[in-house]
Design a protein around this motif. Structure first.
Motif, PDB file in Angstrom:
ATOM      1  N   ALA A  61       0.824  -1.212   0.000  1.00 19.79           N
ATOM      2  CA  ALA A  61       0.000   0.000   0.000  1.00 19.79           C
ATOM      3  C   ALA A  61       0.857   1.260   0.000  1.00 19.79           C
ATOM      4  O   ALA A  61       0.560   2.230  -0.712  1.00 19.79           O
ATOM      5  CB  ALA A  61      -0.932  -0.011   1.212  1.00 19.79           C
ATOM      6  N   VAL A  62       1.926   1.255   0.804  1.00 18.01           N
ATOM      7  CA  VAL A  62       2.819   2.413   0.857  1.00 18.01           C
ATOM      8  C   VAL A  62       3.504   2.617  -0.486  1.00 18.01           C
ATOM      9  O   VAL A  62       3.537   3.740  -1.027  1.00 18.01           O
ATOM     10  CB  VAL A  62       3.864   2.248   1.976  1.00 18.01           C
ATOM     11  CG1 VAL A  62       4.939   3.329   1.869  1.00 18.01           C
ATOM     12  CG2 VAL A  62       3.199   2.305   3.345  1.00 18.01           C
ATOM     13  N   GLN A  63       4.055   1.538  -1.049  1.00 17.82           N
ATOM     14  CA  GLN A  63       4.769   1.672  -2.320  1.00 17.82           C
ATOM     15  C   GLN A  63       3.835   2.126  -3.433  1.00 17.82           C
ATOM     16  O   GLN A  63       4.198   2.965  -4.265  1.00 17.82           O
ATOM     17  CB  GLN A  63       5.425   0.339  -2.688  1.00 17.82           C
ATOM     18  CG  GLN A  63       6.427   0.454  -3.827  1.00 17.82           C
ATOM     19  CD  GLN A  63       7.632   1.308  -3.447  1.00 17.82           C
ATOM     20  OE1 GLN A  63       8.351   1.003  -2.511  1.00 17.82           O
ATOM     21  NE2 GLN A  63       7.838   2.396  -4.190  1.00 17.82           N
ATOM     22  N   GLN A  64       2.614   1.588  -3.435  1.00 19.97           N
ATOM     23  CA  GLN A  64       1.650   1.970  -4.463  1.00 19.97           C
ATOM     24  C   GLN A  64       1.314   3.451  -4.381  1.00 19.97           C
ATOM     25  O   GLN A  64       1.236   4.147  -5.399  1.00 19.97           O
ATOM     26  CB  GLN A  64       0.373   1.139  -4.320  1.00 19.97           C
ATOM     27  CG  GLN A  64      -0.700   1.460  -5.357  1.00 19.97           C
ATOM     28  CD  GLN A  64      -0.242   1.149  -6.767  1.00 19.97           C
ATOM     29  OE1 GLN A  64       0.175   0.021  -7.062  1.00 19.97           O
ATOM     30  NE2 GLN A  64      -0.303   2.134  -7.666  1.00 19.97           N
ATOM     31  N   GLN A  65       1.122   3.933  -3.168  1.00 24.50           N
ATOM     32  CA  GLN A  65       0.780   5.344  -3.010  1.00 24.50           C
ATOM     33  C   GLN A  65       1.910   6.253  -3.473  1.00 24.50           C
ATOM     34  O   GLN A  65       1.692   7.256  -4.151  1.00 24.50           O
ATOM     35  CB  GLN A  65       0.457   5.647  -1.549  1.00 24.50           C
ATOM     36  CG  GLN A  65       0.067   7.100  -1.320  1.00 24.50           C
ATOM     37  CD  GLN A  65      -0.543   7.307   0.042  1.00 24.50           C
ATOM     38  OE1 GLN A  65      -1.704   7.002   0.263  1.00 24.50           O
ATOM     39  NE2 GLN A  65       0.255   7.818   0.957  1.00 24.50           N
ATOM     40  N   HIS A 191       1.152  12.392   3.099  1.00 26.23           N
ATOM     41  CA  HIS A 191       0.287  11.443   2.407  1.00 26.23           C
ATOM     42  C   HIS A 191       0.369  10.067   3.069  1.00 26.23           C
ATOM     43  O   HIS A 191      -0.647   9.375   3.237  1.00 26.23           O
ATOM     44  CB  HIS A 191       0.699  11.364   0.935  1.00 26.23           C
ATOM     45  CG  HIS A 191      -0.448  11.091   0.013  1.00 26.23           C
ATOM     46  ND1 HIS A 191      -0.336  11.112  -1.351  1.00 26.23           N
ATOM     47  CD2 HIS A 191      -1.745  10.770   0.271  1.00 26.23           C
ATOM     48  CE1 HIS A 191      -1.498  10.828  -1.896  1.00 26.23           C
ATOM     49  NE2 HIS A 191      -2.361  10.610  -0.938  1.00 26.23           N
ATOM     50  N   LEU A 192       1.577   9.661   3.461  1.00 26.26           N
ATOM     51  CA  LEU A 192       1.737   8.391   4.158  1.00 26.26           C
ATOM     52  C   LEU A 192       1.051   8.415   5.513  1.00 26.26           C
ATOM     53  O   LEU A 192       0.483   7.403   5.953  1.00 26.26           O
ATOM     54  CB  LEU A 192       3.222   8.060   4.329  1.00 26.26           C
ATOM     55  CG  LEU A 192       4.002   7.699   3.066  1.00 26.26           C
ATOM     56  CD1 LEU A 192       5.413   7.247   3.426  1.00 26.26           C
ATOM     57  CD2 LEU A 192       3.285   6.617   2.269  1.00 26.26           C
ATOM     58  N   GLU A 197      -3.583   6.546   8.981  1.00 25.61           N
ATOM     59  CA  GLU A 197      -4.852   6.818   9.651  1.00 25.61           C
ATOM     60  C   GLU A 197      -5.991   6.047   8.989  1.00 25.61           C
ATOM     61  O   GLU A 197      -6.871   5.498   9.668  1.00 25.61           O
ATOM     62  CB  GLU A 197      -5.156   8.318   9.623  1.00 25.61           C
ATOM     63  CG  GLU A 197      -4.115   9.198  10.311  1.00 25.61           C
ATOM     64  CD  GLU A 197      -4.101   9.027  11.825  1.00 25.61           C
ATOM     65  OE1 GLU A 197      -5.078   8.507  12.386  1.00 25.61           O
ATOM     66  OE2 GLU A 197      -3.085   9.434  12.442  1.00 25.61           O
ATOM     67  N   LYS A 198      -5.976   5.990   7.672  1.00 31.62           N
ATOM     68  CA  LYS A 198      -6.993   5.240   6.935  1.00 31.62           C
ATOM     69  C   LYS A 198      -6.934   3.760   7.287  1.00 31.62           C
ATOM     70  O   LYS A 198      -7.977   3.070   7.322  1.00 31.62           O
ATOM     71  CB  LYS A 198      -6.788   5.438   5.431  1.00 31.62           C
ATOM     72  CG  LYS A 198      -7.795   4.725   4.557  1.00 31.62           C
ATOM     73  CD  LYS A 198      -7.511   4.980   3.086  1.00 31.62           C
ATOM     74  CE  LYS A 198      -8.492   4.226   2.193  1.00 31.62           C
ATOM     75  NZ  LYS A 198      -8.180   4.448   0.743  1.00 31.62           N
TER      76      LYS A 198
END
Length: 354
Positions: A61-65, A191-192, A197-198
């Motif tokens: 998820a982190v890498q995709q964002q 953004h991360l 939080e999400k």
């Protein structure tokens, strides 16, 4: 480097203090560290109280964002949203995401508050001096070349339009070139944080390059801390330790990212007012702010201003600022009263406050 964040040497100036879990502490929580590379720099996410089974999904998820951010904001990818805007030669407003509208709106505000020292349109000058996609010049740019590049810059030529729930970006100078490398790391770090939080994660430290933001507690149940590095080639030489208390921090420095040209050291920090690399005595500016984006924008502007003007601005606007500058054969440091509130009790610093 293949990054639109080519300005920053912050990763070398701010580093994390992350300890291993202490089994003797009743407050110890499971700790997790995720790491990766993005756009010529590195990212790191330190978590507390998160089940180990979520590691792979969170890593993806982190890498995709971050990959999505690169496709939107990169000046190195010709098909990014920002690159397409830079290539556009018309005056009609161009649709952009709320993310891009937000980062540019905040950049324009900080630019005005620094009297133009933080200028996201300075890209032609950055490229001229060899810190962009173009190669380093073989000789010092001439004054006519500098003047020509400066004529293509100016915050007054850029406008963000928000209407009916949509955002547009407009320029009245066809060749205007927007470069978000000065604030990119801070933006991505924030953004991360929103991603954490999400995901329902409340205890984290996230960083992209030299921008850091924290929330909650670390795996030992204590506040997250980061260290400001001394202006030296020796790794992990601590200048000061700060407890971020849920804030963001970013450092801009001139003592690592440079090259030699015609017998002179050429800094990557360009002064929009002169069109030339800075030559003053300030070597790093660290800012703590509510968001990492804000800290990342202010630190660049302060570096351009130099020591005395940066001090005056920090005091005027009540900013949490820590400066390191050359003094004689060594270095001296200064912190604003707002920054002093973040210094830890066990931090050995050699600074003055005003």
């Amino acid at each position: 480097m293949n990054s639109f964040w080519r300005y920053s040497c912050g990763l070398l100036a701010v580093f994390l203090l992350v300890a291993c879990d202490d089994p003797r502490s009743a407050q110890t929580m499971p700790g997790m560290v995720l790491e990766g590379k993005t756009m010529g720099t590195v990212w790191r996410v330190s978590l507390a109280g998160v089940d180990a089974g979520r590691r792979d999904a969170l890593q993806r998820a982190v890498q995709q964002q971050l990959d999505d951010d690169d496709r939107e904001l990169s000046t190195w990818k010709s098909d990014s949203v920002l690159s397409r805007f830079n290539q556009y030669r018309g005056a009609e407003p161009q649709p952009v995401s709320d993310n891009m509208a937000d980062i540019i709106t905040q950049s324009l505000r900080i630019g005005r508050q620094t009297d133009g020292a933080m200028d996201i349109t300075v890209g032609p000058l950055v490229n001229l001096w060899g810190f962009g996609p173009e190669k380093q010049p073989e000789k010092t740019p001439s004054q006519p070349q500098i003047d020509a590049a400066r004529a293509l810059t100016g915050l007054q030529h850029l406008r963000v339009i928000n209407s009916g729930g949509h955002s547009w970006l407009q320029k009245n100078l066809p060749a205007l070139y927007v470069d978000l490398s000065t604030v990119g790391e801070g933006f991505a770090t924030d953004h991360l944080a929103r991603l954490m939080e999400k995901e329902g994660i409340n205890n984290y430290l996230v960083s992209v390059g030299g921008a850091v933001l924290t929330r909650g507690l670390n795996a030992q149940g204590k506040s997250w801390q980061v260290a400001i590095q001394k202006p030296t080639d020796r790794e992990n030489a601590v200048q000061a330790i700060v407890d971020l208390q849920g804030h963001g921090i970013s450092t801009s420095g001139s003592y690592r990212n440079y090259y030699e040209l015609d017998g002179k050291r050429i800094s990557h920090v360009i002064d929009p007012a002169t069109g030339r690399p800075i030559e003053h005595q300030l070597v790093s500016a660290t800012v703590i702010a509510t968001t990492a984006l804000e800290a990342d924008g202010w630190d660049t502007g302060l570096m351009v201003l130099g020591t005395e003007r940066a001090k005056a601005l920090a005091l005027r606007d009540k900013l949490a600022v820590y400066l390191i500058y050359k003094q004689g054969d060594g270095f001296a440091s200064w912190m604003s009263p707002q920054f002093a509130a973040f210094i830890t009790s066990d931090s050995a610093v050699d600074s003055t406050t005003e």
